[in-house]
Design a protein around this motif. Structure first.
Motif, PDB file in Angstrom:
ATOM      1  N   ARG A  18      47.079  74.543  54.356  1.00  0.00           N
ATOM      2  CA  ARG A  18      46.798  73.944  53.053  1.00  0.00           C
ATOM      3  C   ARG A  18      48.042  73.919  52.171  1.00  0.00           C
ATOM      4  NH1 ARG A  18      43.385  77.152  50.351  1.00  0.00           N
ATOM      5  NH2 ARG A  18      43.104  78.716  51.985  1.00  0.00           N
ATOM      6  N   LEU A  19      48.886  74.937  52.267  1.00  0.00           N
ATOM      7  CA  LEU A  19      50.124  74.945  51.497  1.00  0.00           C
ATOM      8  C   LEU A  19      51.099  73.893  52.008  1.00  0.00           C
ATOM      9  CD1 LEU A  19      51.787  76.451  49.270  1.00  0.00           C
ATOM     10  CD2 LEU A  19      52.768  77.805  51.139  1.00  0.00           C
ATOM     11  N   SER A  20      51.065  73.629  53.307  1.00  0.00           N
ATOM     12  CA  SER A  20      52.069  72.764  53.936  1.00  0.00           C
ATOM     13  C   SER A  20      52.029  71.324  53.455  1.00  0.00           C
ATOM     14  CB  SER A  20      51.905  72.791  55.461  1.00  0.00           C
ATOM     15  OG  SER A  20      50.722  72.113  55.863  1.00  0.00           O
ATOM     16  N   LYS A  21      50.954  70.902  52.823  1.00  0.00           N
ATOM     17  CA  LYS A  21      50.852  69.505  52.396  1.00  0.00           C
ATOM     18  C   LYS A  21      51.641  69.222  51.126  1.00  0.00           C
ATOM     19  CE  LYS A  21      46.561  69.787  49.689  1.00  0.00           C
ATOM     20  NZ  LYS A  21      45.184  69.253  49.558  1.00  0.00           N
ATOM     21  N   PHE A  22      52.144  70.277  50.475  1.00  0.00           N
ATOM     22  CA  PHE A  22      52.901  70.094  49.248  1.00  0.00           C
ATOM     23  C   PHE A  22      54.397  70.080  49.523  1.00  0.00           C
ATOM     24  CE2 PHE A  22      49.009  72.447  48.006  1.00  0.00           C
ATOM     25  CZ  PHE A  22      48.409  71.441  47.256  1.00  0.00           C
ATOM     26  N   SER A  23      55.147  69.468  48.621  1.00  0.00           N
ATOM     27  CA  SER A  23      56.601  69.436  48.764  1.00  0.00           C
ATOM     28  C   SER A  23      57.215  70.737  48.267  1.00  0.00           C
ATOM     29  CB  SER A  23      57.183  68.264  47.971  1.00  0.00           C
ATOM     30  OG  SER A  23      57.105  68.521  46.579  1.00  0.00           O
ATOM     31  N   LYS A  42      69.850  73.036  53.911  1.00  0.00           N
ATOM     32  CA  LYS A  42      69.218  71.731  54.093  1.00  0.00           C
ATOM     33  C   LYS A  42      68.910  71.504  55.574  1.00  0.00           C
ATOM     34  CE  LYS A  42      69.350  69.953  49.867  1.00  0.00           C
ATOM     35  NZ  LYS A  42      69.798  71.125  49.137  1.00  0.00           N
ATOM     36  N   PRO A  43      67.957  70.616  55.874  1.00  0.00           N
ATOM     37  CA  PRO A  43      67.633  70.326  57.269  1.00  0.00           C
ATOM     38  C   PRO A  43      68.741  69.526  57.940  1.00  0.00           C
ATOM     39  CG  PRO A  43      66.450  68.828  55.832  1.00  0.00           C
ATOM     40  CD  PRO A  43      67.125  69.834  54.937  1.00  0.00           C
ATOM     41  N   ILE A  44      68.879  69.693  59.242  1.00  0.00           N
ATOM     42  CA  ILE A  44      69.882  68.920  59.972  1.00  0.00           C
ATOM     43  C   ILE A  44      69.440  67.463  60.136  1.00  0.00           C
ATOM     44  CG2 ILE A  44      70.813  70.931  61.166  1.00  0.00           C
ATOM     45  CD1 ILE A  44      69.215  70.067  63.642  1.00  0.00           C
ATOM     46  N   ASP A 166      61.545  71.146  53.430  1.00  0.00           N
ATOM     47  CA  ASP A 166      61.522  69.707  53.628  1.00  0.00           C
ATOM     48  C   ASP A 166      62.897  69.158  53.286  1.00  0.00           C
ATOM     49  OD1 ASP A 166      61.621  69.610  50.834  1.00  0.00           O
ATOM     50  OD2 ASP A 166      59.484  69.145  50.611  1.00  0.00           O
ATOM     51  N   ALA A 167      63.002  67.864  53.100  1.00  0.00           N
ATOM     52  CA  ALA A 167      64.303  67.235  52.888  1.00  0.00           C
ATOM     53  C   ALA A 167      65.043  67.774  51.669  1.00  0.00           C
ATOM     54  CB  ALA A 167      64.127  65.717  52.747  1.00  0.00           C
ATOM     55  N   ASP A 168      64.307  68.288  50.690  1.00  0.00           N
ATOM     56  CA  ASP A 168      64.936  68.752  49.454  1.00  0.00           C
ATOM     57  C   ASP A 168      65.415  70.198  49.510  1.00  0.00           C
ATOM     58  OD1 ASP A 168      64.543  66.291  48.297  1.00  0.00           O
ATOM     59  OD2 ASP A 168      62.665  66.846  47.335  1.00  0.00           O
ATOM     60  N   GLY A 169      64.881  70.992  50.433  1.00  0.00           N
ATOM     61  CA  GLY A 169      65.285  72.386  50.515  1.00  0.00           C
ATOM     62  C   GLY A 169      64.157  73.289  50.966  1.00  0.00           C
ATOM     63  N   VAL A 170      64.305  74.584  50.672  1.00  0.00           N
ATOM     64  CA  VAL A 170      63.357  75.599  51.141  1.00  0.00           C
ATOM     65  C   VAL A 170      62.898  76.441  49.965  1.00  0.00           C
ATOM     66  CG1 VAL A 170      62.958  77.526  52.720  1.00  0.00           C
ATOM     67  CG2 VAL A 170      64.546  75.696  53.368  1.00  0.00           C
ATOM     68  N   VAL A 171      61.589  76.736  49.938  1.00  0.00           N
ATOM     69  CA  VAL A 171      61.015  77.588  48.904  1.00  0.00           C
ATOM     70  C   VAL A 171      60.205  78.695  49.577  1.00  0.00           C
ATOM     71  CG1 VAL A 171      58.923  76.177  48.662  1.00  0.00           C
ATOM     72  CG2 VAL A 171      59.697  77.586  46.741  1.00  0.00           C
ATOM     73  N   VAL A 172      60.182  79.876  48.957  1.00  0.00           N
ATOM     74  CA  VAL A 172      59.410  80.999  49.480  1.00  0.00           C
ATOM     75  C   VAL A 172      58.229  81.264  48.559  1.00  0.00           C
ATOM     76  CG1 VAL A 172      60.897  82.693  48.314  1.00  0.00           C
ATOM     77  CG2 VAL A 172      59.469  83.409  50.239  1.00  0.00           C
ATOM     78  N   VAL A 173      57.085  81.577  49.169  1.00  0.00           N
ATOM     79  CA  VAL A 173      55.867  81.937  48.451  1.00  0.00           C
ATOM     80  C   VAL A 173      55.440  83.323  48.914  1.00  0.00           C
ATOM     81  CG1 VAL A 173      53.432  81.371  48.057  1.00  0.00           C
ATOM     82  CG2 VAL A 173      55.124  79.533  48.250  1.00  0.00           C
ATOM     83  N   ARG A 174      55.229  84.225  47.976  1.00  0.00           N
ATOM     84  CA  ARG A 174      54.768  85.561  48.333  1.00  0.00           C
ATOM     85  C   ARG A 174      53.425  85.464  49.046  1.00  0.00           C
ATOM     86  NH1 ARG A 174      59.521  87.093  48.163  1.00  0.00           N
ATOM     87  NH2 ARG A 174      60.500  87.325  46.125  1.00  0.00           N
ATOM     88  N   LYS A 175      53.275  86.253  50.106  1.00  0.00           N
ATOM     89  CA  LYS A 175      52.072  86.113  50.927  1.00  0.00           C
ATOM     90  C   LYS A 175      50.795  86.460  50.156  1.00  0.00           C
ATOM     91  CE  LYS A 175      53.321  90.536  53.024  1.00  0.00           C
ATOM     92  NZ  LYS A 175      53.767  91.168  54.286  1.00  0.00           N
ATOM     93  N   ASP A 176      50.901  87.343  49.149  1.00  0.00           N
ATOM     94  CA  ASP A 176      49.714  87.687  48.377  1.00  0.00           C
ATOM     95  C   ASP A 176      49.464  86.731  47.213  1.00  0.00           C
ATOM     96  OD1 ASP A 176      51.917  88.515  46.969  1.00  0.00           O
ATOM     97  OD2 ASP A 176      51.073  90.435  46.329  1.00  0.00           O
TER      98      ASP A 176
END
Length: 231
Positions: A18-23, A42-44, A166-176
């Protein structure tokens, strides 16, 4: 000290899906403008995306020994996150290790160092995000921690925290915090969709973003025109 920890909690596959559908930008903004990893990462290939729990790895610069150990212990759906001192002049990861990860069903690879064999990795279809692309090889000498908290750029990342790229970069979300971030991300998408609809219907930026009072307070002057009233 135990170098390799193998037991940590991961969010449910349903929550990750469910989280994966967001940018990455949406998630970053929705959770209070936090969690963004360095903009160098960034992605290759721009179409690459991933979302999954982090397996955290610390490697010495120009050394990928612990990366190989991490791949061995990682589980299907995991994202291998390698902190290697932001050392750009090393290809710490290439097509051979990429095939090892792909065979295990890992979700992606992120490193603040360099990668190589990018053409083969793109054809393989494994999402790979890095700080650089470099053909220079590495050694296998230095033991380090796996699945301990690590600092990656300006973020502290714990094993099992969710990484989304994704193309713009990487974000981390706390598991809780994943369920709250999903809720906030959906609310942000809904609000932006409504704003876009209203633009298409003829609304303007000053009107819809309610900028009139702000601009007047800052003394903005417009030639031969009055600022449009806020809605």
């Amino acid at each position: 000290m135990i170098h390799v920890k193998t037991k940590f909690d991961r969010p449910s596959e349903d929550a990750i899906q469910r989280l994966s559908k967001f940018s990455s930008a949406t998630v970053h903004e929705a959770q209070g403008r936090k969690g963004a990893l360095s903009s160098r990462i960034k992605p290759i290939e721009r179409s690459m995306t991933f979302c999954g729990p982090a397996v955290t790895v610390v490697c010495a610069p120009r050394d990928n020994l612990m990366l190989q150990v991490a791949i061995h212990y990682a589980q299907k759906g995991d994202v291998v996150l390698v902190a290697a001192g932001e050392y750009e002049e090393a290809g710490t990861f290439g097509d051979v290790l990429g095939n090892a990860m792909k065979a295990k069903g890992l979700a992606g690879m992120v490193t603040d160092s360099g990668v190589r064999d990018t053409k083969d990795l793109i054809e393989l279809g494994l999402p790979v995000f890095s700080g650089s692309v470099c053909i220079k090889g590495t050694v296998k000498e230095t033991i380090g921690p796996i699945n301990h908290p690590l600092v990656f750029g300006d973020e502290i990342i714990y094993p099992g925290d969710v990484l989304l790229g994704d193309a713009d970069g990487v974000v981390v979300v706390r598991k809780d915090e994943i369920e709250e971030v999903i809720r906030l991300s959906q609310a942000r998408v809904d609000a932006e969709d409504d704003l876009i609809r209203r633009y298409k219907e003829g609304g303007t930026t000053i009107e819809l973003c309610k900028l009139t009072d702000v601009l007047k307070a800052k003394g903005l002057l417009v030639e031969d025109a009055e600022l449009e009233p806020a809605l």
